[in-house]
Design an enzyme around this catalytic site. Structure first.
Site, PDB file in Angstrom:
ATOM      1  N   GLU A  92      54.358  11.927  36.247  1.00  0.00           N
ATOM      2  CA  GLU A  92      53.566  11.333  35.535  1.00  0.00           C
ATOM      3  C   GLU A  92      55.006  10.072  35.171  1.00  0.00           C
ATOM      4  O   GLU A  92      55.688  11.149  34.325  1.00  0.00           O
ATOM      5  CB  GLU A  92      52.662  11.931  34.128  1.00  0.00           C
ATOM      6  CG  GLU A  92      51.910  13.213  34.389  1.00  0.00           C
ATOM      7  CD  GLU A  92      50.446  12.053  34.499  1.00  0.00           C
ATOM      8  OE1 GLU A  92      50.336  10.895  34.018  1.00  0.00           O
ATOM      9  OE2 GLU A  92      49.128  12.236  34.821  1.00  0.00           O
ATOM     10  N   ASP A 143      45.454   4.832  39.016  1.00  0.00           N
ATOM     11  CA  ASP A 143      46.867   5.029  38.736  1.00  0.00           C
ATOM     12  C   ASP A 143      47.300   5.198  40.191  1.00  0.00           C
ATOM     13  O   ASP A 143      46.902   5.852  40.636  1.00  0.00           O
ATOM     14  CB  ASP A 143      47.289   5.992  37.043  1.00  0.00           C
ATOM     15  CG  ASP A 143      46.548   7.316  37.543  1.00  0.00           C
ATOM     16  OD1 ASP A 143      45.839   7.441  38.204  1.00  0.00           O
ATOM     17  OD2 ASP A 143      47.434   8.429  37.175  1.00  0.00           O
TER      18      ASP A 143
HETATM   19 ZN   LIG Z   1      46.358  10.320  36.985  1.00  0.00          ZN
END
Ligand SMILES: [Zn+2]
Length: 230
Positions: A92, A143
């Site tokens: 992340e 993303d």
């Molecule tokens: Zn994600």
């Protein structure tokens, strides 16, 4: 490389026969402190986690050991396989939205260093298996976003980037996209959605879901790079 251990309870054993062969990159959509809190919250309805969080200043946080499965990919598909948490590592990257905010240089440098160390430990993660969350969950996820520096990472040996000038794929786009790794068009995800997902990653200047000659040529080059028939 500064790594800070902040263990998350949100993880599982990997299946006994699982080989780690996929690296999935995400943006957090939340600031650092909030991200670390959510990814380590064992009491939420939807418990989530990742192996690593990379802050904007480049600091790395390790939340889940690579030997365990983190819960970052959700329903996901790549190269005919589903449920990628079992066989992947998830990072992340702190960014409120990668379509709107650039990734700072210090963060990208740190991410490259982290990815290189992961790839060295897991040689089964071949370049085509370095993916964005959007690649493995078209339409549902966007993303790490249009501003993510995929070309820079590819130059550093992490993932692939297409060269211009290939002869465009002239057959069915859905088939060709699946040959590279993208999922089939099922339920409410159309081939146009998957083309847009491909463009988001490899031609972020125009993400319209239309299989124009440039999009077809970029896919042809990538298929050539991985040794598949265009
Ligand atoms: Zn994600």
């Amino acid at each position: 490389m500064t790594i800070i251990d902040l263990p998350s309870p949100n993880h599982a054993l990997r299946p006994a026969d699982a080989e780690v062969d996929i690296l999935v990159l995400h943006h957090t959509e939340l600031p650092l402190e909030k991200s670390l809190a959510v990814l380590r919250d064992g009491a939420r309805d939807q418990r989530v986690s990742a192996h690593y969080v990379v802050a904007e200043d480049g600091t790395h946080y390790r939340l889940v050991a690579e030997a365990h499965a983190a819960w970052h990919a959700g329903p996901s598909h790549w190269r005919g396989r589903e449920g990628l948490n079992a066989t992947s590592i998830g990072i992340e990257i702190v960014n409120l939205h990668g379509d709107r905010h650039d990734y700072p240089a210090a963060q990208v440098d740190a991410l490259i260093e982290l990815c290189r160390s992961i790839l060295a430990r897991h040689p089964a993660i071949v370049p085509r298996n370095v993916v964005g969350h959007s690649d493995v969950a078209p339409r549902r996820k966007v993303d790490p976003g249009l501003r993510f520096p995929w070309a820079r990472l590819a130059t550093a040996g992490i993932g692939l980037w297409p060269r211009a000038g290939a002869r465009p794929v002239d057959g069915d786009m859905q088939t060709a996209l699946q040959r590279f790794g993208y999922p089939p068009a099922v339920d409410d995800v159309t081939t146009s959605d998957i083309i847009a997902t491909f463009q988001r990653r490899f031609r972020p200047s125009r993400e319209d879901g239309i299989a124009d000659p440039e999009t077809r040529a970029l896919l042809a080059d990538l298929l050539e790079q991985v040794g598949e028939q265009p």
